[in-house]
Design an enzyme around this catalytic site. Structure first.
Site, PDB file in Angstrom:
ATOM      1  N   ASP B  92       0.813  -1.214   0.000  1.00  0.00           N
ATOM      2  CA  ASP B  92       0.000   0.000   0.000  1.00  0.00           C
ATOM      3  C   ASP B  92       0.849   1.268   0.000  1.00  0.00           C
ATOM      4  OD1 ASP B  92      -2.325  -1.405   0.032  1.00  0.00           O
ATOM      5  OD2 ASP B  92      -2.869  -0.956   2.104  1.00  0.00           O
ATOM      6  N   HIS B 134      -5.861   8.533   6.090  1.00  0.00           N
ATOM      7  CA  HIS B 134      -5.555   7.287   6.813  1.00  0.00           C
ATOM      8  C   HIS B 134      -4.235   7.358   7.587  1.00  0.00           C
ATOM      9  CE1 HIS B 134      -8.881   5.261   4.968  1.00  0.00           C
ATOM     10  NE2 HIS B 134      -8.374   5.284   3.748  1.00  0.00           N
ATOM     11  N   GLY B 142      -2.856   2.865   4.260  1.00  0.00           N
ATOM     12  CA  GLY B 142      -3.823   3.133   3.195  1.00  0.00           C
ATOM     13  C   GLY B 142      -3.400   4.230   2.227  1.00  0.00           C
ATOM     14  N   ASP B 169     -15.137  10.644   1.632  1.00  0.00           N
ATOM     15  CA  ASP B 169     -14.412   9.570   0.943  1.00  0.00           C
ATOM     16  C   ASP B 169     -15.151   8.251   1.199  1.00  0.00           C
ATOM     17  OD1 ASP B 169     -11.180   9.231   0.055  1.00  0.00           O
ATOM     18  OD2 ASP B 169     -12.096   7.402   0.843  1.00  0.00           O
ATOM     19  N   ASP B 258     -13.979   8.548  -4.506  1.00  0.00           N
ATOM     20  CA  ASP B 258     -14.195   7.105  -4.664  1.00  0.00           C
ATOM     21  C   ASP B 258     -15.573   6.572  -4.293  1.00  0.00           C
ATOM     22  OD1 ASP B 258     -13.556   7.609  -2.055  1.00  0.00           O
ATOM     23  OD2 ASP B 258     -11.847   6.254  -1.941  1.00  0.00           O
ATOM     24  N   TYR B 302      -9.850   6.399  -7.566  1.00  0.00           N
ATOM     25  CA  TYR B 302      -8.926   5.500  -8.249  1.00  0.00           C
ATOM     26  C   TYR B 302      -9.353   5.210  -9.682  1.00  0.00           C
ATOM     27  CZ  TYR B 302      -7.616   5.623  -3.472  1.00  0.00           C
ATOM     28  OH  TYR B 302      -7.267   6.108  -2.247  1.00  0.00           O
TER      29      TYR B 302
END
Lengths: 214, 404
Positions: B92, B134, B142, B169, B258, B302
């Site tokens: 990640d 995060h 994250g 988010d 997202d 993303y």
């Protein structure tokens, strides 16, 4: 995870000659629900909040002829189910359910060292699911065969993800469903690897090829 | 009222760093966004403000000294084994040279946006490179190394402002919640896909804050495949009431893109029209609760080329009051098609989604129940706080400071 990791200590124990009324007062004051009864350093019984609350009432579960001024030994349950500090939590969970009790005193070398309650056990089981630990859910179903879990974990390790927890349950005789929590925000590569190698991926939804473009 | 004054905190370098060559978190999307806004004629050159560097100690107010030192080490090219314990060098959050400076710049951008609004230089400021919600005080997580949001919020609280943080988010805003869980100066609200299914697993309704911060952490976990109407209904049930209870001076919004249905890393099913409705609400809420003071950042997103530039163009449109041209400018599409070799979208909004959603009514009723239950619990806590803060008449005669 073992009983010693989750038990409550020090434990509030009472003597057998303690008047029931005093124990009721202690229960209300300390907001406790289970009291081990100890005589000469030895565990001899246990009373629960349900025993105590029914004293002197017409409740069908009330012990006949027992009044609040009587000593607690007239009310206590004996013998007592006990746990050992090194018992595994899952065994204790099974025993609490089978015996239909809410708590067990923890005894080591005849000495009362703590108490473990259904609530303690539930907390431990929740922690074992890995929820709340910065994790993503992965759920797969696979025909039961030897080495399948090792195969699953190896494929995850190969993609560089850390496994926070694994739960398994049988769906019928031939199929096992694994619910894992992985310490990774992006598990798409793992999911498609598993999908291509005989695992049915229940979660996450596998992406269609069109949405991989960006 | 005259045109709202707005700032777009940006410089080209904020779009040029990356975590690894094929990493799904693509700062490059910022370049597509800026170009789209310029080409579409809804961003003026004098509205673009470069980030001012952070002052000493601003990162350290959010992150531990050991963690910052480790990020600096890996940024110099060292690869110590201990880095993994700080979440550095994982799939990640891979490490790259220069990482510390790149992400410190992101923090500087969000802090600059906050400063512009706190100073009254503009009413609304955007920091689309930010939104790294995060990052933990002592650990990368994250895709996030440093928490620009917490750095920016500290700017405002140091100036004496009460800050409401709203995170839309798809993932729970766990890092920001952690930083302010005990604070009575900052309320955090996160609307996200349930942690039962999605990273990071937290964000349950029972996470309400602790100590002085009790009641000031608000979580609204939604079902996978939640669509526009259900999202907005749940949002409207909880968010306006939370802001009213807290009475903030500044609204900071993490506007990760997202929740969009095409996002490959999450499973909410909003459309661009739904996201636009969220951004419009954010502006309205700021008008109503914080005298218009609003800072908006980016975050996740993303479907980096197809969705993110269009989503954040809508966000900028809400902030600036200028419409996104529809269809999108041809020159923009051609330019990025040539550079990226991917199909660029033509319309400013999505085409209608005709896919069946067999679970719609179950999802709607679940979300409705979650929002109501969360509100019921919070209302009780807010009422207790209110009663403590405003003692009865008899008590005011004995305790004067309690009313000040």
């Amino acid at each position: 995870m073992l009983v010693r990791d989750i038990m409550t200590r020090p434990v509030v124990a009472i003597g057998p000659e303690e008047p029931i009324a005093d124990v009721i007062a202690l229960m209300l004051q300390r907001r406790l629900r289970h009291f081990p009864v100890v005589a000469d350093g030895e565990l001899v019984g246990i009373v629960s909040d349900r025993d105590l609350r029914s004293v002197g009432s017409d409740h069908p579960a009330a012990k006949p002829g027992v009044a609040a001024r009587d000593p607690v030994r007239t009310l206590m349950t004996t013998p007592v189910w006990t746990a050992h500090p090194s018992d595994p939590v899952d065994e204790v969970a099974a025993l609490l359910r089978r015996a239909r009790i809410g708590a067990m005193p923890v005894v080591d070398d005849d000495e009362l060292v703590g108490i473990v309650t259904a609530s303690d056990v539930l907390g431990a089981l929740v922690a074992m699911t890995g929820v709340d630990a910065g994790t993503t859910r992965l759920e797969v179903e696979v025909p039961a065969r030897q080495g399948v879990l090792a195969d699953l974990l190896r494929r995850i390790a190969d993609e560089g993800a850390e496994v926070a927890s694994v739960l398994a349950h049988r769906d019928g005789d031939d199929v096992i469903r694994y619910v894992l929590r992985l310490a990774s925000i992006d598990i798409r590569a793992i999911a498609s690897n598993l999908d291509a190698n005989g695992f049915e991926v229940i979660w996450p939804p596998l992406e269609s090829s069109e949405s991989t473009s960006s | 009222m005259s045109r709202p004054t707005v700032a777009f905190v940006y410089e080209a370098s904020l779009a040029q760093w990356r975590l690894s060559p094929d990493h799904p978190f693509k700062p490059e999307r910022l370049a597509l966004l800026e170009d789209l806004l310029r080409e579409g004629g809804i961003l003026e050159a004098d509205e673009i403000v470069p980030p001012a560097p952070l002052a000493d100690g601003e990162l350290a107010a959010v992150h531990t000294a050991e963690y910052i030192a480790m990020v600096e080490r890996v940024s110099r090219g060292e690869r110590p084994d201990e880095a993994l314990a700080y979440g550095l060098g994982t799939a990640d959050t891979p490490v790259a040279d220069g990482l510390h400076d790149d992400v410190a710049d992101v923090c500087a951008a969000t802090a600059t946006a906050v400063q512009l609004v706190v100073d009254g230089a503009v009413q609304r400021a955007a920091s689309f490179s930010g939104g790294l919600h995060h990052a933990m005080p002592d650990r990368a997580s994250g895709f996030c190394i440093y928490d620009d949001l917490a750095v920016g919020i500290h700017r405002a609280t140091r100036a004496g402002l009460r800050v409401a943080y709203l995170d839309v988010d798809a993932h729970h805003g766990d890092g920001v919640q952690r930083s302010f869980y005990d604070s009575d100066q900052v309320m955090t609200i996160s609307v996200h896909e349930s942690g039962r299914y999605l990273f990071p697993g937290s964000g349950h309704t029972h996470e309400v804050g602790s100590g002085a911060g009790r009641g000031w952490s608000v979580n609204l976990p939604l079902e996978p495949f939640t669509e526009d109407d259900s999202y907005l209904e749940a949002f409207d049930t909880l968010v306006p009431r939370a802001l009213e209870a807290f009475a903030p001076d500044l609204l900071v919004v993490q506007a990760g893109a997202d929740p969009h249905r095409a996002d490959p890393l999450a499973h909410l099913a909003l459309s661009l029209t739904g996201l636009r409705a969220v951004y419009d609400r954010v502006v309205e809420l700021a008008e109503h609760h914080t005298a218009g003071r609003l800072v908006l950042t980016g975050g996740g997103g993303y479907a980096a080329y197809d969705v993110v530039p269009r989503a954040w163009a809508q966000a900028w449109s809400s902030l600036s009051g200028r419409p996104v041209p529809d269809p999108l400018p041809d020159a923009w599409r051609r330019r990025w098609h040539e550079r990226l070799k991917v199909e660029m979208p033509a319309g400013a909004l999505d085409e209608a989604d005709v896919r069946p959603q067999p679970q719609r009514s179950r999802i709607e009723s679940h979300n409705r129940a979650v929002a109501r239950r969360a509100l019921r619990v919070l209302e009780m806590i807010w009422a207790e706080r209110h009663a403590e803060a405003e003692p009865s008449d008899e008590r005011t005669t004995t305790s004067k400071e309690a009313t000040s």
